[in-house]
Design a protein around this motif. Structure first.
Motif, mmCIF file in Angstrom:
data_model
loop_
_atom_site.group_PDB
_atom_site.id
_atom_site.type_symbol
_atom_site.label_atom_id
_atom_site.label_comp_id
_atom_site.label_asym_id
_atom_site.label_seq_id
_atom_site.Cartn_x
_atom_site.Cartn_y
_atom_site.Cartn_z
ATOM 1 N N ARG A 335 0.804 -1.217 0.000
ATOM 2 C CA ARG A 335 0.000 0.000 0.000
ATOM 3 C C ARG A 335 0.842 1.274 0.000
ATOM 4 N NH1 ARG A 335 -5.233 -0.294 0.457
ATOM 5 N NH2 ARG A 335 -6.229 -2.287 0.922
ATOM 6 N N ALA A 336 2.151 1.126 -0.099
ATOM 7 C CA ALA A 336 3.014 2.306 -0.115
ATOM 8 C C ALA A 336 2.989 2.980 -1.485
ATOM 9 C CB ALA A 336 4.441 1.913 0.241
ATOM 10 N N THR A 337 3.049 4.313 -1.490
ATOM 11 C CA THR A 337 3.143 5.079 -2.732
ATOM 12 C C THR A 337 4.324 6.030 -2.626
ATOM 13 O OG1 THR A 337 1.636 6.790 -1.916
ATOM 14 C CG2 THR A 337 0.668 4.990 -3.194
ATOM 15 N N LEU A 338 5.003 6.260 -3.734
ATOM 16 C CA LEU A 338 6.161 7.148 -3.745
ATOM 17 C C LEU A 338 5.719 8.587 -3.540
ATOM 18 C CD1 LEU A 338 9.273 7.174 -4.286
ATOM 19 C CD2 LEU A 338 8.719 7.742 -6.655
ATOM 20 N N ASN A 339 6.472 9.329 -2.748
ATOM 21 C CA ASN A 339 6.245 10.761 -2.580
ATOM 22 C C ASN A 339 6.143 11.414 -3.967
ATOM 23 O OD1 ASN A 339 6.618 13.567 -2.209
ATOM 24 N ND2 ASN A 339 7.763 13.246 -0.326
ATOM 25 N N PRO A 340 5.039 12.126 -4.262
ATOM 26 C CA PRO A 340 4.865 12.694 -5.606
ATOM 27 C C PRO A 340 5.927 13.726 -5.982
ATOM 28 C CG PRO A 340 3.169 13.503 -4.095
ATOM 29 C CD PRO A 340 3.875 12.394 -3.398
ATOM 30 N N GLN A 341 6.656 14.259 -5.000
ATOM 31 C CA GLN A 341 7.719 15.219 -5.302
ATOM 32 C C GLN A 341 8.973 14.541 -5.849
ATOM 33 O OE1 GLN A 341 7.895 17.073 -1.353
ATOM 34 N NE2 GLN A 341 7.099 18.955 -2.260
ATOM 35 N N LEU A 342 9.039 13.200 -5.708
ATOM 36 C CA LEU A 342 10.214 12.453 -6.150
ATOM 37 C C LEU A 342 9.839 11.579 -7.346
ATOM 38 C CD1 LEU A 342 11.476 11.361 -2.626
ATOM 39 C CD2 LEU A 342 12.288 13.288 -3.970
ATOM 40 N N ARG A 403 19.240 20.946 -8.262
ATOM 41 C CA ARG A 403 18.525 22.227 -8.179
ATOM 42 C C ARG A 403 17.100 22.005 -7.691
ATOM 43 N NH1 ARG A 403 18.610 26.022 -13.371
ATOM 44 N NH2 ARG A 403 20.809 25.934 -12.787
ATOM 45 N N TYR A 404 16.476 20.940 -8.194
ATOM 46 C CA TYR A 404 15.115 20.624 -7.752
ATOM 47 C C TYR A 404 15.114 20.206 -6.284
ATOM 48 C CZ TYR A 404 10.640 18.178 -7.426
ATOM 49 O OH TYR A 404 9.397 17.753 -7.041
ATOM 50 N N TYR A 405 16.127 19.414 -5.887
ATOM 51 C CA TYR A 405 16.251 19.036 -4.486
ATOM 52 C C TYR A 405 16.387 20.272 -3.593
ATOM 53 C CZ TYR A 405 17.350 14.261 -6.098
ATOM 54 O OH TYR A 405 17.316 13.034 -6.676
ATOM 55 N N ARG A 406 17.125 21.266 -4.065
ATOM 56 C CA ARG A 406 17.335 22.473 -3.271
ATOM 57 C C ARG A 406 16.003 23.142 -2.958
ATOM 58 N NH1 ARG A 406 20.435 24.944 -6.514
ATOM 59 N NH2 ARG A 406 22.402 24.186 -5.634
ATOM 60 N N GLN A 407 15.107 23.196 -3.921
ATOM 61 C CA GLN A 407 13.801 23.802 -3.703
ATOM 62 C C GLN A 407 13.001 23.017 -2.667
ATOM 63 O OE1 GLN A 407 12.190 23.809 -7.665
ATOM 64 N NE2 GLN A 407 13.319 25.641 -8.294
ATOM 65 N N LEU A 408 13.065 21.691 -2.748
ATOM 66 C CA LEU A 408 12.357 20.862 -1.774
ATOM 67 C C LEU A 408 12.893 21.079 -0.358
ATOM 68 C CD1 LEU A 408 11.942 17.386 -3.537
ATOM 69 C CD2 LEU A 408 10.266 19.204 -3.312
ATOM 70 N N CYS A 409 14.215 21.127 -0.232
ATOM 71 C CA CYS A 409 14.830 21.300 1.090
ATOM 72 C C CYS A 409 14.528 22.677 1.670
ATOM 73 C CB CYS A 409 16.338 21.089 0.998
ATOM 74 S SG CYS A 409 16.784 19.352 0.893
ATOM 75 N N GLU A 410 14.526 23.698 0.824
ATOM 76 C CA GLU A 410 14.194 25.040 1.303
ATOM 77 C C GLU A 410 12.769 25.081 1.837
ATOM 78 O OE1 GLU A 410 14.991 27.517 -2.039
ATOM 79 O OE2 GLU A 410 17.168 27.587 -1.683
ATOM 80 N N GLU A 411 11.878 24.359 1.163
ATOM 81 C CA GLU A 411 10.489 24.285 1.622
ATOM 82 C C GLU A 411 10.398 23.536 2.950
ATOM 83 O OE1 GLU A 411 6.411 24.772 1.792
ATOM 84 O OE2 GLU A 411 7.897 25.759 0.511
ATOM 85 N N GLU A 412 11.168 22.459 3.085
ATOM 86 C CA GLU A 412 11.178 21.686 4.335
ATOM 87 C C GLU A 412 11.733 22.497 5.500
ATOM 88 O OE1 GLU A 412 13.025 17.928 4.574
ATOM 89 O OE2 GLU A 412 11.746 16.967 3.093
ATOM 90 N N ASP A 413 12.757 23.323 5.246
ATOM 91 C CA ASP A 413 13.487 24.004 6.323
ATOM 92 C C ASP A 413 12.926 25.380 6.654
ATOM 93 O OD1 ASP A 413 15.213 21.873 6.525
ATOM 94 O OD2 ASP A 413 16.675 22.710 5.125
ATOM 95 N N ARG A 414 12.004 25.916 5.830
ATOM 96 C CA ARG A 414 11.529 27.295 6.042
ATOM 97 C C ARG A 414 10.846 27.422 7.396
ATOM 98 N NH1 ARG A 414 8.985 27.784 1.633
ATOM 99 N NH2 ARG A 414 10.704 28.734 0.482
ATOM 100 N N ASP A 415 11.278 28.415 8.171
ATOM 101 C CA ASP A 415 10.728 28.672 9.507
ATOM 102 C C ASP A 415 10.436 30.162 9.597
ATOM 103 O OD1 ASP A 415 10.006 28.660 12.152
ATOM 104 O OD2 ASP A 415 12.032 28.371 12.934
ATOM 105 N N SER A 416 9.280 30.582 9.092
ATOM 106 C CA SER A 416 8.959 32.009 8.939
ATOM 107 C C SER A 416 8.880 32.736 10.269
ATOM 108 C CB SER A 416 7.623 32.166 8.190
ATOM 109 O OG SER A 416 7.689 31.545 6.935
ATOM 110 N N ASP A 417 8.333 32.080 11.310
ATOM 111 C CA ASP A 417 8.167 32.759 12.596
ATOM 112 C C ASP A 417 9.340 32.544 13.542
ATOM 113 O OD1 ASP A 417 7.769 30.131 13.129
ATOM 114 O OD2 ASP A 417 5.682 30.323 13.783
ATOM 115 N N GLY A 418 10.367 31.789 13.114
ATOM 116 C CA GLY A 418 11.575 31.616 13.921
ATOM 117 C C GLY A 418 11.371 30.890 15.227
#
Length: 429
Positions: A335-342, A403-418
């Motif tokens: 029942r596992a599905t691959l992350n659609p971002q990958l 480059r695509y990985y960089r965008q994914l990681c930036e989205e994962e790491d973003r902490d707007s309110d600190g």
């Protein structure tokens, strides 16, 4: 709307935040260790080829007590049987933690990395055996290309795939943990000789005492470390490979947190010992194991002799195809599905990098051909060639997606309110 029991589980999705932080710390240490491991291997190759007599003299220096446990060993053996025990001790803790708190704690989550790792061990062994059967070679080395070197693989990712999503890196780490378990079983079952039962029984008694003291909350290093050394020495004398003692002690440690604990004893000890393993034990082992002669003649033998050729094919083809194929089959029929971002091309690139076999492969080369040093050296040369080829191919495959990985990681790491919690986790809440 589908019921929860019928929902498909996303494979390589976002990790729970505590697991992500723990893995980030572990991966950081292993990545630095991979760089040090690479440096040690380069130094060993230069030393062994420019000053071969000095290299062999230092590697053969013998010291240690001869009685009663026959520990008068050459420096190479101390690195192989002694320092690698630290590496396998950490591997044992990782295994225990994965089973109680990590990706292996539930059968549905464990299925993918377990199947991938099993296929990544089986196919290289089959390919090696076929090559040696056709070429009238040496079947004893079938286990050499079965192991993934997590430190070396993560070192490659640090250089070319520095922005890989955390779940993809976690998959590689979990895969390597299962791979290590299989390698440990192979070493214990197939490469242990001349069992001395009194020593094995005494080692087992020492492990029972280690378990009892740990369960009683006794954690004084001046008691537990000497006990661990005694268990290691007895295991070495028993004929079972001494590194098994490290794995056993790692598995004994408690890795689940009890009420009021920020970290379990296993996590605390792993945090202390992992830098010693990745930063010292494994690089020093590589320094005394990777020094093989490099010349046109030797490289020619790697591709003309059945045993080393089987190692190269096992690493390059067996590991990458086995891991990727096992992952695809598990995802296809569960029942596992691959992350659609990958994409599956990402998985193939990662599977190719997992074909880097170094530490355990070098160890098994010596164990498989203990009576044929020349063949052991050829197989070590093949490990270097196969691992380097996997690193280069994996680099080329990963580089185009960084480059695509960089965008994914930036989205994962973003902490707007600190507040220290990435936004993606707060959106989930």
């Amino acid at each position: 709307m589908a019921s929860p029991s019928n929902e498909r589980r996303q494979f390589l999705g976002l990790l729970p935040l505590p697991e992500r932080r723990f893995l980030a710390d572990a991966l950081r240490t292993e990545t630095v260790g991979g760089v040090l491991l690479l440096g040690a291997a380069v130094i060993a190759l230069i030393w062994a080829n420019v000053w071969p007599h000095a290299y062999e003299t230092v590697r053969g220096l013998t010291f240690g007590p001869s009685a009663p446990l026959h520990l008068d060993l050459p420096l190479e053996a101390w690195a192989q049987d002694g320092l690698l025990t630290i590496f396998f001790f950490v591997a044992g803790i990782e295994l225990k933690r994965e089973f109680v708190a990590g990706e292996l704690r539930t059968p549905s989550a464990a299925l993918l990395p377990v199947v991938a790792a099993a296929c990544g061990v089986a196919l290289p062994a089959v390919l090696y055996t076929v090559v040696n059967a056709v070429g009238d070679g040496h079947p004893a080395g079938w286990a050499i290309p079965t192991a993934t070197d997590i430190a070396f693989a993560l070192g490659v990712l640090a250089v070319v795939g520095s922005h890989l999503p955390s779940a993809l890196r976690a998959f590689l780490l979990t895969l390597a943990v299962v791979d290590d378990l299989i390698a440990i079983l192979i070493i214990a079952v197939f490469y242990s000789t001349g069992i001395t039962f009194w020593a094995l029984g005494a080692a087992f008694a020492g492990l029972v005492l280690f378990w009892f003291l740990h369960r009683r909350g006794v954690g004084r290093w001046w008691l537990m470390v000497p006990l661990g050394v005694a268990v290691w020495a007895l295991m070495h004398e028993s004929g079972v490979h001494a590194t098994v003692a490290g794995v056993a002690m790692g598995l004994i440690l408690r890795c689940h947190r009890e009420e009021g604990e920020e970290h379990s004893p296993g996590e605390r000890i792993e945090h202390l010992v992992r830098p010693l393993s990745a930063g010292f034990a494994v690089p020093v082992f590589a320094l005394f194991a990777a020094g093989v002669p490099v010349s046109g003649k030797v490289l020619g033998e790697v591709f003309t002799e059945a045993a080393p050729l089987g190692v190269v094919i096992g690493l390059l083809v067996g590991k990458s195809v086995g891991i990727f194929g096992g992952t695809w089959l598990a995802a296809r029929y569960t029942r596992a599905t691959l992350n659609p971002q990958l994409t599956w091309s990402d998985m193939f690139a990662l599977s190719t990098v997992a074909g880097i076999g170094f530490t355990v492969s070098l160890l098994i080369s010596d164990l498989a051909f203990v009576d044929d040093p020349h063949l052991a050296e050829l197989c070590k040369e093949a490990v270097l060639v196969g691992s380097l080829t996997c690193a280069v191919v994996g680099t080329l495959l990963l580089k185009r997606r960084n480059r695509y990985y960089r965008q994914l990681c930036e989205e994962e790491d973003r902490d707007s309110d600190g507040d220290g919690i990435p936004d993606v986790y707060q959106r989930q809440g």
